[in-house]
Design a protein around this motif. Sequence first.
Motif, PDB file in Angstrom:
ATOM      1  N   LEU A  65     -25.134  18.047  71.208  1.00 14.25           N
ATOM      2  CA  LEU A  65     -24.321  19.228  70.915  1.00 14.25           C
ATOM      3  C   LEU A  65     -24.355  19.549  69.422  1.00 14.25           C
ATOM      4  N   THR A  66     -24.192  18.533  68.593  1.00 11.39           N
ATOM      5  CA  THR A  66     -24.195  18.733  67.143  1.00 11.39           C
ATOM      6  C   THR A  66     -25.560  19.198  66.649  1.00 11.39           C
ATOM      7  N   ALA A  67     -26.626  18.588  67.159  1.00 10.12           N
ATOM      8  CA  ALA A  67     -27.983  18.984  66.760  1.00 10.12           C
ATOM      9  C   ALA A  67     -28.252  20.430  67.162  1.00 10.12           C
ATOM     10  N   PHE A  68     -27.803  20.797  68.352  1.00 12.53           N
ATOM     11  CA  PHE A  68     -27.976  22.168  68.847  1.00 12.53           C
ATOM     12  C   PHE A  68     -27.205  23.142  67.970  1.00 12.53           C
ATOM     13  N   ALA A  69     -25.990  22.773  67.587  1.00 11.90           N
ATOM     14  CA  ALA A  69     -25.153  23.626  66.737  1.00 11.90           C
ATOM     15  C   ALA A  69     -25.818  23.842  65.379  1.00 11.90           C
ATOM     16  N   ARG A  70     -26.362  22.796  64.798  1.00 16.82           N
ATOM     17  CA  ARG A  70     -27.024  22.906  63.494  1.00 16.82           C
ATOM     18  C   ARG A  70     -28.275  23.791  63.593  1.00 16.82           C
ATOM     19  N   GLN A  71     -28.996  23.636  64.682  1.00 21.46           N
ATOM     20  CA  GLN A  71     -30.175  24.481  64.905  1.00 21.46           C
ATOM     21  C   GLN A  71     -29.769  25.945  65.001  1.00 21.46           C
TER      22      GLN A  71
END
Length: 276
Positions: A65-71
């Motif tokens: 979720l965090t990686a997706f948000a940063r992307q």
Amino acid sequence: MPMKNGQSIKVFIQENRERFEESLLSEAINVRDKIEEIRLRGNINLVDNAHQLVGYVVEEQTNLLTAFARQEGELWAKYSLTVDFKLEWVQAIRRTLWWFIQEYFEVHNIGMKEQDFFETERTINDQVDTFLSSFFIRYSQYKDELIESQKQLVEHLSVPVIPITESICVLPLIGAIDSERIMIIEEKILTEIRRLRISRLILDLSGVARMEDEAVDRVFRVMDGVNMMGCSTVITGLRPEIIQKMMESGHSFEQKAETKGTLQQALRDYVYEDQK
């Protein structure tokens, strides 16, 4: 998240994908008319991304979720997309997700104790809030990186070392020279002398409107560095106010640089001499 007869909330939403999307679009009033524009501008599919976000949230896959948000944050910053739309879209996803969680419980006749309900609510909302927080942090970071990159580009372009012959370069300076800019000028000059292997640098100050006291001191340090690299300095276009400031600071060009009244005069004298 609870599961009934092997069907998770994620699977339940996937099996009711069309209804979920209809509900989502009815919630995101301002965004729904911008979906195609956002897709064309940033190659971002908001609807598909909504399903990806929901999957990470209900399965509590915080790292993904965090990686997706940063992307997402980086893409929205890169293509200068309006963050208000993103906030409205995510809040619409949150509301739609809760309606389908409620429907899931009703369809499967799942009863929940009050404590379990509040725990589920906290988990879901914390996951969505984590997405928003990570998105905006990365959005701001990337914007700052873009600004810094553009600033460095402007600074680089503001110090144009121009080769005239194989051994002579001209550096025409324009505008105000402060302590920060003179440091950039110094670095660029020394780098270009080494790279181009020049033996004479013509520093034209006719376009300099103002020079800070600290910058005046630094100019003489720059000339020392130029001389140490086996390159001579020629100063042209000195304005009276700049000369007065240099005299007040106790500096002198003697043994540091030659001076010429204009850039044209220096080019006539040195370029002609160099080409003999």
